[in-house]
Design an enzyme around this catalytic site. Structure first.
Site, short mmCIF file in Angstrom:
data_model
loop_
_atom_site.label_atom_id
_atom_site.label_comp_id
_atom_site.label_asym_id
_atom_site.label_seq_id
_atom_site.Cartn_x
_atom_site.Cartn_y
_atom_site.Cartn_z
N SER A 117 1.01 -1.22 0.03
CA SER A 117 -0.04 -0.02 -0.06
C SER A 117 0.67 1.44 0.12
O SER A 117 1.87 1.24 0.50
CB SER A 117 -0.94 -0.08 1.31
OG SER A 117 -1.54 1.26 1.23
N TYR A 141 -2.05 -0.22 10.48
CA TYR A 141 -2.43 -0.94 9.11
C TYR A 141 -1.11 -0.73 8.18
O TYR A 141 -0.54 -1.86 7.79
CB TYR A 141 -3.72 -0.37 8.81
CG TYR A 141 -3.78 -0.75 7.11
CD1 TYR A 141 -4.01 -1.97 6.66
CD2 TYR A 141 -3.39 0.18 6.13
CE1 TYR A 141 -4.17 -2.59 5.31
CE2 TYR A 141 -3.74 -0.12 4.78
CZ TYR A 141 -3.74 -1.64 4.68
OH TYR A 141 -3.91 -1.83 3.05
N LYS A 145 1.89 -3.60 6.60
CA LYS A 145 2.23 -3.74 5.28
C LYS A 145 3.71 -3.67 5.11
O LYS A 145 4.40 -4.29 4.35
CB LYS A 145 1.66 -2.42 4.23
CG LYS A 145 -0.08 -2.87 4.40
CD LYS A 145 -0.48 -3.99 3.30
CE LYS A 145 -1.39 -4.73 3.63
NZ LYS A 145 -1.86 -6.06 2.84
N1 LIG Z 1 -8.61 -1.17 -0.86
C1 LIG Z 1 -7.75 -0.27 -0.76
O1 LIG Z 1 -8.07 0.86 -0.56
C2 LIG Z 1 -6.21 -0.76 -0.64
C3 LIG Z 1 -5.22 0.03 -0.68
C4 LIG Z 1 -3.90 -0.47 -0.77
C5 LIG Z 1 -3.69 -1.97 -0.43
N2 LIG Z 1 -4.80 -2.60 -0.36
C6 LIG Z 1 -4.45 -4.08 -0.10
O2 LIG Z 1 -5.24 -4.86 -1.19
C7 LIG Z 1 -5.71 -5.91 -0.47
C8 LIG Z 1 -7.06 -6.31 -0.84
O3 LIG Z 1 -7.62 -5.38 -0.34
P1 LIG Z 1 -9.44 -5.16 -0.66
O4 LIG Z 1 -9.64 -3.93 -0.58
O5 LIG Z 1 -9.57 -6.10 -1.90
O6 LIG Z 1 -9.99 -5.57 0.74
P2 LIG Z 1 -11.06 -6.83 1.15
O7 LIG Z 1 -11.34 -6.67 2.58
O8 LIG Z 1 -12.12 -6.72 0.28
O9 LIG Z 1 -10.20 -8.17 0.57
C9 LIG Z 1 -9.30 -8.96 1.58
C10 LIG Z 1 -9.87 -10.38 1.44
O10 LIG Z 1 -8.80 -11.05 2.21
C11 LIG Z 1 -9.89 -12.08 2.81
N3 LIG Z 1 -8.86 -12.39 3.95
C12 LIG Z 1 -8.55 -11.55 5.10
N4 LIG Z 1 -7.83 -12.33 5.84
C13 LIG Z 1 -7.60 -13.56 5.39
C14 LIG Z 1 -7.14 -14.80 5.95
N5 LIG Z 1 -6.40 -14.77 7.00
N6 LIG Z 1 -7.23 -15.88 5.16
C15 LIG Z 1 -7.92 -15.91 4.19
N7 LIG Z 1 -8.49 -14.78 3.46
C16 LIG Z 1 -8.46 -13.35 4.28
C17 LIG Z 1 -11.10 -11.29 3.29
O11 LIG Z 1 -11.93 -12.32 3.44
C18 LIG Z 1 -11.39 -10.78 1.90
O12 LIG Z 1 -12.01 -11.38 0.86
C19 LIG Z 1 -5.16 -6.00 0.89
O13 LIG Z 1 -3.97 -6.62 1.22
C20 LIG Z 1 -5.17 -4.60 1.12
O14 LIG Z 1 -4.26 -4.15 2.32
C21 LIG Z 1 -6.02 -2.07 -0.47
#
Ligand SMILES: NC(=O)c1ccc[n+]([C@@H]2O[C@H](COP(=O)([O-])OP(=O)(O)OC[C@H]3O[C@@H](n4cnc5c(N)ncnc54)[C@H](O)[C@@H]3O)[C@@H](O)[C@H]2O)c1
Length: 335
Positions: A117, A141, A145
């Site tokens: 991120s 958070y 990362k």
């Molecule tokens: N959405 C944003 O703004 C953003 C920005 C930068 C980075 N990210 C990163 O992108 C990735 C995806 O984010 P997102 O927005 O799709 O979030 P999200 O919550 O929609 O997706 C995360 C998924 O991971 C699953 N999950 C969490 N812990 C788990 C575990 N221990 N075992 C199995 N599954 C698990 C959840 O059920 C979910 O489906 C994350 O790592 C997040 O940190 C997101």
């Protein structure tokens, strides 16, 4: 080629799975559904379970010997929750990721793409960052990362695995063909709040109007989630040509958009414009940042195709059908 997508029933992971399918890469999804939705994995090879569950990971690799790479999107992502519950966040994002990488090594997986991120950076005075900007996350958070990136780099230096950390900026939009999108009805980011303000007929609050930006509101680098997804496909294709055992690449558009500019764009696209009201900064918020790097283009041969207007349009389209697609299963959490 097959790719294991951990967190593939979430917003970004499910969209990456769609982009893989369109590029003839078969996704295998592992998701605990802690925040993800079963419907977003519908019609895809899906294992419900935790990334820390070694027996399950072993079974997935035994049943899919063609898995050539892993994309690790599984995490908890709500910044204020991470402030309230750092132990839970370090356990979910760091401890489980450490277990997961050990399971990957045991199964001979040598390619790992990690969802990192832009929240790990301290932006410069001009609010731009590149991959060499100081790593100084502002929340637990963000620190989870940064810790994962460092941990994976240490593992990659010593073990037969290589890791690519993709540092996402601010994803908006949905799969343009509306297979997947944000599962949450009440997201906390600016565009989500604009959509809510429109639905509820209330003003949108511009939280923070004294930031050092061109109009005083916060600035972000909004990247269309489909562009994020296609960057992963490009990364899978180019993976073996990447430098070093551990590489980091920013995924943004290189353009900063302020909250007021986003609002103007929203009102241009939306059928029902919304009013705005200035409000105080929210605790923990900063001015934001955008990327100034061309590393993604150089190393991945990738460039974003969609602009903010298209991201808003696709978010609105998805919002109108989300409840229909996500029917029958209870919703979890908020982002
Ligand atoms: N959405 C944003 O703004 C953003 C920005 C930068 C980075 N990210 C990163 O992108 C990735 C995806 O984010 P997102 O927005 O799709 O979030 P999200 O919550 O929609 O997706 C995360 C998924 O991971 C699953 N999950 C969490 N812990 C788990 C575990 N221990 N075992 C199995 N599954 C698990 C959840 O059920 C979910 O489906 C994350 O790592 C997040 O940190 C997101």
């Amino acid at each position: 080629m097959q790719v294991l997508i951990a967190g593939g029933a979430g917003y970004i992971g499910s969209t990456i799975a769609s982009a893989c399918l369109d590029s003839r890469i078969s996704p295998v999804i592992l998701d605990s559904l802690v925040t993800g939705r079963r419907e977003l994995a519908a019609g895809r090879e899906f294992y419900e379970g935790d990334i820390a569950d070694g027996e399950l990971v072993d079974r997935i690799f035994a049943e899919h010997p063609d898995i050539g790479a892993v994309i690790h999107c599984a995490a908890l992502i709500v910044v204020p929750d991470s402030v309230d519950d750092p132990v839970g966040y370090y356990r979910a994002n760091v401890v489980k990721s450490l277990d997961f990488v050990a399971h990957l090594l045991r199964n001979g997986c040598g390619r790992l793409i990690f969802s990192s991120s832009a929240a790990i950076y301290r932006p410069g005075e001009d609010l731009t960052v590149d991959e060499d900007s100081p790593i100084e996350p502002q929340s637990p958070y963000g620190r989870t990362k940064a810790v994962c990136e460092a941990m994976f780099a240490d593992v990659a230096a010593a073990q037969p695995i290589r890791v690519l950390s993709l540092r996402y900026f601010n994803p908006i939009g949905a799969d343009p063909t509306m297979r997947t999108g944000l599962q949450l009805a009440r997201p906390t980011h600016a565009l989500g709040k604009m959509i809510l303000a429109q639905e509820e007929g209330v003003p949108f609050l511009v939280t923070g109007t004294d930031y050092p930006t061109r109009d005083g509101s916060g600035i972000r680098d909004y990247i269309h989630v489909w562009d994020l997804a296609t960057a992963h496909v490009a990364a899978l294709r180019r993976f073996d040509a990447l430098p070093g055992p551990a590489t980091a690449i920013n995924l943004g558009t290189g353009r900063g958009t302020t909250v007021r500019e986003l609002l103007d764009a929203f009102n241009h696209v939306a059928k029902k414009p919304i009013e705005a009201r200035d409000a105080a900064r929210r605790p923990g918020d900063g001015p934001g940042a955008y990327t100034r790097t061309d590393r993604a283009t150089r190393l991945l041969g990738w460039q974003p195709q969609y602009d903010v207007t298209e991201g808003i349009r696709h978010s609105l389209q998805w919002d109108a059908i989300r409840d229909q697609i996500l029917s029958g299963f209870p919703e979890h959490g908020g982002s």
